[in-house]
Design a protein around this motif. Structure first.
Motif, PDB file in Angstrom:
ATOM      1  N   GLY A 132      42.598  36.417  39.425  1.00  0.00           N
ATOM      2  CA  GLY A 132      43.398  35.229  39.669  1.00  0.00           C
ATOM      3  C   GLY A 132      42.839  33.950  39.090  1.00  0.00           C
ATOM      4  O   GLY A 132      43.328  32.877  39.422  1.00  0.00           O
ATOM      5  N   ASN A 133      41.832  34.011  38.251  1.00  0.00           N
ATOM      6  CA  ASN A 133      41.342  32.785  37.621  1.00  0.00           C
ATOM      7  C   ASN A 133      40.922  33.065  36.187  1.00  0.00           C
ATOM      8  O   ASN A 133      40.480  34.166  35.854  1.00  0.00           O
ATOM      9  N   ILE A 134      41.077  32.072  35.348  1.00  0.00           N
ATOM     10  CA  ILE A 134      40.795  32.212  33.919  1.00  0.00           C
ATOM     11  C   ILE A 134      39.295  32.383  33.640  1.00  0.00           C
ATOM     12  O   ILE A 134      38.915  33.262  32.879  1.00  0.00           O
ATOM     13  N   PRO A 135      38.407  31.574  34.237  1.00  0.00           N
ATOM     14  CA  PRO A 135      36.978  31.794  33.979  1.00  0.00           C
ATOM     15  C   PRO A 135      36.516  33.184  34.403  1.00  0.00           C
ATOM     16  O   PRO A 135      35.666  33.791  33.757  1.00  0.00           O
ATOM     17  N   GLY A 136      37.092  33.717  35.469  1.00  0.00           N
ATOM     18  CA  GLY A 136      36.740  35.066  35.901  1.00  0.00           C
ATOM     19  C   GLY A 136      37.148  36.108  34.874  1.00  0.00           C
ATOM     20  O   GLY A 136      36.430  37.075  34.630  1.00  0.00           O
ATOM     21  N   GLY A 152      34.591  38.546  33.041  1.00  0.00           N
ATOM     22  CA  GLY A 152      34.846  39.981  33.080  1.00  0.00           C
ATOM     23  C   GLY A 152      34.969  40.570  31.685  1.00  0.00           C
ATOM     24  O   GLY A 152      34.449  41.654  31.403  1.00  0.00           O
ATOM     25  N   GLY A 153      35.640  39.868  30.781  1.00  0.00           N
ATOM     26  CA  GLY A 153      35.744  40.333  29.396  1.00  0.00           C
ATOM     27  C   GLY A 153      34.405  40.331  28.686  1.00  0.00           C
ATOM     28  O   GLY A 153      34.104  41.246  27.909  1.00  0.00           O
ATOM     29  N   ALA A 154      33.596  39.324  28.965  1.00  0.00           N
ATOM     30  CA  ALA A 154      32.253  39.284  28.365  1.00  0.00           C
ATOM     31  C   ALA A 154      31.417  40.458  28.867  1.00  0.00           C
ATOM     32  O   ALA A 154      30.687  41.082  28.100  1.00  0.00           O
ATOM     33  N   PHE A 155      31.544  40.757  30.149  1.00  0.00           N
ATOM     34  CA  PHE A 155      30.833  41.917  30.698  1.00  0.00           C
ATOM     35  C   PHE A 155      31.315  43.200  30.028  1.00  0.00           C
ATOM     36  O   PHE A 155      30.513  44.064  29.675  1.00  0.00           O
ATOM     37  N   LEU A 156      32.619  43.320  29.864  1.00  0.00           N
ATOM     38  CA  LEU A 156      33.189  44.503  29.228  1.00  0.00           C
ATOM     39  C   LEU A 156      32.667  44.664  27.806  1.00  0.00           C
ATOM     40  O   LEU A 156      32.384  45.777  27.363  1.00  0.00           O
ATOM     41  N   PHE A 165      29.547  39.657  46.643  1.00  0.00           N
ATOM     42  CA  PHE A 165      30.571  38.703  46.204  1.00  0.00           C
ATOM     43  C   PHE A 165      31.946  39.354  46.302  1.00  0.00           C
ATOM     44  O   PHE A 165      32.535  39.734  45.292  1.00  0.00           O
ATOM     45  N   PRO A 166      32.507  39.516  47.486  1.00  0.00           N
ATOM     46  CA  PRO A 166      33.757  40.264  47.620  1.00  0.00           C
ATOM     47  C   PRO A 166      34.956  39.631  46.910  1.00  0.00           C
ATOM     48  O   PRO A 166      35.891  40.332  46.558  1.00  0.00           O
ATOM     49  N   LYS A 167      34.926  38.323  46.655  1.00  0.00           N
ATOM     50  CA  LYS A 167      36.032  37.688  45.926  1.00  0.00           C
ATOM     51  C   LYS A 167      35.850  37.775  44.422  1.00  0.00           C
ATOM     52  O   LYS A 167      36.718  37.357  43.674  1.00  0.00           O
ATOM     53  N   GLY A 168      34.730  38.316  43.978  1.00  0.00           N
ATOM     54  CA  GLY A 168      34.391  38.343  42.558  1.00  0.00           C
ATOM     55  C   GLY A 168      33.217  37.406  42.321  1.00  0.00           C
ATOM     56  O   GLY A 168      32.949  36.508  43.122  1.00  0.00           O
ATOM     57  N   ALA A 169      32.533  37.606  41.224  1.00  0.00           N
ATOM     58  CA  ALA A 169      31.327  36.822  40.959  1.00  0.00           C
ATOM     59  C   ALA A 169      31.654  35.356  40.694  1.00  0.00           C
ATOM     60  O   ALA A 169      31.019  34.464  41.249  1.00  0.00           O
TER      61      ALA A 169
END
Length: 169
Positions: free
Chosen positions: A75-79, A83-87, A116-120
């Protein structure tokens, strides 16, 4: 307007019905729009690669996408960027450290889900906000308390004047 209708239909369907929003219609609309975007992505993939095959999207790819979404937060652009960088970086990190890719991704995913249950990204943003509020300079806290004291003085003075008018009248 569309986003507000979708949020209203998802979070408060009964309230949405009272203001004339049909939650079922909004759900069907969201499904149709997402199917249209998926179709456009499939057409773009087919035109870029020259062929379409289900082997391209196996279990490993699905787990990678889910891990990236959970890591970054939904639900957020920075996330999505994190996530894409991690991928993109996970195979490199895996080969550099000698840890198998599924073990690396699984352990990072479990750690993020536990701590971090809501995401990092959303959790770290919340942590930063709470720390900045706690560590804000004493001058800012003093100024805020002085403003509150002035406001209390004005309210008390106004109440006293109102009480005197009632007694006089």
């Amino acid at each position: 307007a569309l986003r507000m209708r979708l949020v209203a239909a998802k979070s408060h369907p009964a309230a949405a019905r009272t203001v004339g929003i049909a939650p079922e219609l909004q759900t069907a609309l969201a499904f149709a729009v997402s199917a249209g975007f998926a179709a456009l992505a499939g057409v773009a993939l087919g035109s870029l690669t020259g062929y379409i095959s289900p082997e391209t999207f196996g279990l490993t790819f699905a787990v990678n996408i889910i891990a990236a979404a959970v890591l970054g937060g939904i639900g957020n652009i920075p996330g999505a960027i994190v996530g894409g960088a991690f991928l993109a970086m996970a195979p490199t990190i895996s080969s550099d450290t000698g840890i198998a890719l599924p073990i690396l991704q699984g352990s990072i995913l479990i750690i993020v889900l536990i701590f971090f249950p809501k995401g990092a990204v959303p959790s770290l943003v919340d942590l930063w906000k709470s720390l900045s509020r706690r560590l804000r300079p004493a001058a800012a806290r003093t100024a805020a308390s002085e403003e509150a004291a002035i406001e209390e003085h004005h309210v008390a003075a106004g109440a006293a004047a109102l009480g005197e008018r009632k007694r006089a009248g």
